[in-house]
Design a protein around this motif. Structure first.
Motif, PDB file in Angstrom:
ATOM      1  N   THR A   1      40.058  36.397  40.662  1.00  0.00           N
ATOM      2  CA  THR A   1      39.558  36.640  42.016  1.00  0.00           C
ATOM      3  C   THR A   1      38.035  36.720  42.031  1.00  0.00           C
ATOM      4  OG1 THR A   1      41.578  37.864  42.521  1.00  0.00           O
ATOM      5  CG2 THR A   1      39.741  38.179  44.015  1.00  0.00           C
ATOM      6  N   LEU A   2      37.460  37.405  41.054  1.00  0.00           N
ATOM      7  CA  LEU A   2      36.005  37.529  40.968  1.00  0.00           C
ATOM      8  C   LEU A   2      35.344  36.171  40.780  1.00  0.00           C
ATOM      9  CD1 LEU A   2      35.508  40.674  38.669  1.00  0.00           C
ATOM     10  CD2 LEU A   2      35.369  40.541  41.156  1.00  0.00           C
ATOM     11  N   LEU A   3      35.892  35.366  39.887  1.00  0.00           N
ATOM     12  CA  LEU A   3      35.337  34.022  39.651  1.00  0.00           C
ATOM     13  C   LEU A   3      35.373  33.194  40.932  1.00  0.00           C
ATOM     14  CD1 LEU A   3      36.974  33.214  36.185  1.00  0.00           C
ATOM     15  CD2 LEU A   3      34.561  33.749  36.620  1.00  0.00           C
ATOM     16  N   SER A   4      36.500  33.251  41.631  1.00  0.00           N
ATOM     17  CA  SER A   4      36.686  32.444  42.831  1.00  0.00           C
ATOM     18  C   SER A   4      35.751  32.875  43.961  1.00  0.00           C
ATOM     19  CB  SER A   4      38.147  32.539  43.285  1.00  0.00           C
ATOM     20  OG  SER A   4      38.358  31.778  44.447  1.00  0.00           O
ATOM     21  N   VAL A   5      35.640  34.183  44.177  1.00  0.00           N
ATOM     22  CA  VAL A   5      34.811  34.658  45.291  1.00  0.00           C
ATOM     23  C   VAL A   5      33.331  34.383  45.009  1.00  0.00           C
ATOM     24  CG1 VAL A   5      34.431  37.053  44.525  1.00  0.00           C
ATOM     25  CG2 VAL A   5      34.571  36.548  46.956  1.00  0.00           C
ATOM     26  N   PHE A   6      32.916  34.489  43.749  1.00  0.00           N
ATOM     27  CA  PHE A   6      31.512  34.223  43.411  1.00  0.00           C
ATOM     28  C   PHE A   6      31.166  32.751  43.654  1.00  0.00           C
ATOM     29  CE2 PHE A   6      28.008  33.160  40.567  1.00  0.00           C
ATOM     30  CZ  PHE A   6      27.110  34.181  40.846  1.00  0.00           C
ATOM     31  N   VAL A   7      32.038  31.854  43.191  1.00  0.00           N
ATOM     32  CA  VAL A   7      31.808  30.418  43.389  1.00  0.00           C
ATOM     33  C   VAL A   7      31.803  30.074  44.879  1.00  0.00           C
ATOM     34  CG1 VAL A   7      32.824  28.129  43.070  1.00  0.00           C
ATOM     35  CG2 VAL A   7      32.699  29.717  41.141  1.00  0.00           C
TER      36      VAL A   7
ATOM     37  N   GLN B   1      47.181  32.901  42.467  1.00  0.00           N
ATOM     38  CA  GLN B   1      47.091  33.778  43.637  1.00  0.00           C
ATOM     39  C   GLN B   1      45.721  34.443  43.679  1.00  0.00           C
ATOM     40  OE1 GLN B   1      49.473  34.033  45.882  1.00  0.00           O
ATOM     41  NE2 GLN B   1      49.254  35.956  46.971  1.00  0.00           N
ATOM     42  N   GLY B   2      45.221  34.859  42.513  1.00  0.00           N
ATOM     43  CA  GLY B   2      43.890  35.460  42.446  1.00  0.00           C
ATOM     44  C   GLY B   2      42.809  34.490  42.890  1.00  0.00           C
ATOM     45  N   ILE B   3      42.912  33.232  42.469  1.00  0.00           N
ATOM     46  CA  ILE B   3      41.951  32.200  42.888  1.00  0.00           C
ATOM     47  C   ILE B   3      41.980  32.036  44.408  1.00  0.00           C
ATOM     48  CG2 ILE B   3      41.450  29.720  42.830  1.00  0.00           C
ATOM     49  CD1 ILE B   3      40.624  31.046  40.268  1.00  0.00           C
ATOM     50  N   LEU B   4      43.192  31.973  44.985  1.00  0.00           N
ATOM     51  CA  LEU B   4      43.344  31.804  46.438  1.00  0.00           C
ATOM     52  C   LEU B   4      42.767  32.989  47.198  1.00  0.00           C
ATOM     53  CD1 LEU B   4      44.548  30.339  48.924  1.00  0.00           C
ATOM     54  CD2 LEU B   4      46.688  31.575  48.484  1.00  0.00           C
ATOM     55  N   ILE B   5      43.067  34.190  46.725  1.00  0.00           N
ATOM     56  CA  ILE B   5      42.567  35.400  47.388  1.00  0.00           C
ATOM     57  C   ILE B   5      41.043  35.427  47.371  1.00  0.00           C
ATOM     58  CG2 ILE B   5      42.425  37.925  47.186  1.00  0.00           C
ATOM     59  CD1 ILE B   5      45.350  37.796  46.111  1.00  0.00           C
ATOM     60  N   GLY B   6      40.446  35.080  46.224  1.00  0.00           N
ATOM     61  CA  GLY B   6      38.987  35.056  46.125  1.00  0.00           C
ATOM     62  C   GLY B   6      38.364  34.022  47.041  1.00  0.00           C
ATOM     63  N   LEU B   7      39.005  32.861  47.158  1.00  0.00           N
ATOM     64  CA  LEU B   7      38.509  31.801  48.036  1.00  0.00           C
ATOM     65  C   LEU B   7      38.494  32.261  49.489  1.00  0.00           C
ATOM     66  CD1 LEU B   7      37.672  28.794  48.389  1.00  0.00           C
ATOM     67  CD2 LEU B   7      40.100  28.261  48.629  1.00  0.00           C
TER      68      LEU B   7
END
Length: 266
Positions: free
Chosen positions: A82-88, A153-159
């Motif tokens: 999630t952190l990686l996704s939201v930062f990007v 799911q973590g990637i999607l949530i971060g996005l």
């Protein structure tokens, strides 16, 4: 102090109260309050919201941690993707969206309008989660963790969280329940820590040297929201959170429909 500021800070307190009472949902109102009451530009409002949500969620998470209602292993399990996704999302995707996405002789879709419409859609998704009853506990049969599903799911949530500036608790809690075999009360506490980490990382990813932030407004709004968390945590001992969640869900649904109508048709 202007009346609009007073109203905005009052609603900021309500954001915190809702977060303290039901563990999610209140942060979904931060952007509409910032945009429609306090007059913050939509893209900047999503950045402000990440700071407000992240800081407020820390205080809410600490309250839950004192009650031993946080699973730190699952904070890491969901938190890292999630952190990686939201930062990007904040550092690369949002800044590179063109100012005008679509234009005809009768209609032009600006970036700020697009973000508010997407935000409204997320609000409607969140409202459905709030209105629909959630189990108070889960059965032990849901045993093995599906790491692949948890990662994506973590990637999607971060996005989603990074794009619209919301915490994503309405997505994280069901994921903790059904993908990570987490009891409801512990899912709420665990979610708050994930929300705090991803939101603050998203805010950091959004910082640029040419960006001017109104720290007075931002810190005051955040302080009011934190105050609301403590009020909400106190009230949670006296008020049925599930009933409140359903009522709040209908309110969020109405707000989502209003935003879409206002941005596209008014």
């Amino acid at each position: 102090m202007e009346i609009k500021l007073l109203i905005g800070y009052l609603f900021a307190t309500i954001v915190g109260i809702t977060l303290g009472l039901i563990g999610s949902g209140g942060s979904i109102l931060s952007v509409p309050i910032l945009v429609y009451i306090l007059g913050v530009e939509p893209i900047l409002a999503t950045a402000y919201s990440l700071f407000i949500v992240g800081t407020t969620a820390i205080f809410g998470g600490v309250q839950k941690a004192k009650q031993n209602l946080v699973d730190y292993k699952k904070v890491l399990l969901f938190g890292i993707p999630t952190l990686l996704s939201v930062f990007v999302t904040r550092r690369i995707i949002v800044p590179n969206i063109p100012e005008i996405l679509f234009s005809t002789s009768v209609f032009t879709l600006h970036k700020s309008v697009f973000i508010m419409v997407v935000f409204a859609i997320v609000m409607i998704m969140a409202s459905v989660r709030m209105i629909k009853p959630m189990p108070t506990e889960i059965k032990e049969e849901y045993q093995k963790l599906n790491y692949r599903k948890i990662f994506f799911q973590g990637i999607l949530i971060g996005l989603i969280a990074g794009f619209v500036g919301a915490g994503g608790g309405f997505l994280i809690i069901p994921a903790l329940l059904f993908l990570a075999n987490t009891p409801m009360k512990k899912a709420v506490g665990t979610s708050l820590f994930i929300v705090a980490a991803q939101s603050l990382i998203g805010f950091i990813g959004d910082l640029r040297s040419d960006q001017i932030l109104d720290w007075n407004l931002l810190l005051t709004f955040t302080a009011c929201s934190i105050l609301g968390v403590f009020i909400g945590s106190f009230l949670s001992k006296k008020i049925d959170g599930n009933k409140l969640k359903t009522s709040f869900g209908w309110f969020v649904l109405a707000m989502g429909v209003y935003i879409i109508t206002k941005e596209l048709f008014l």
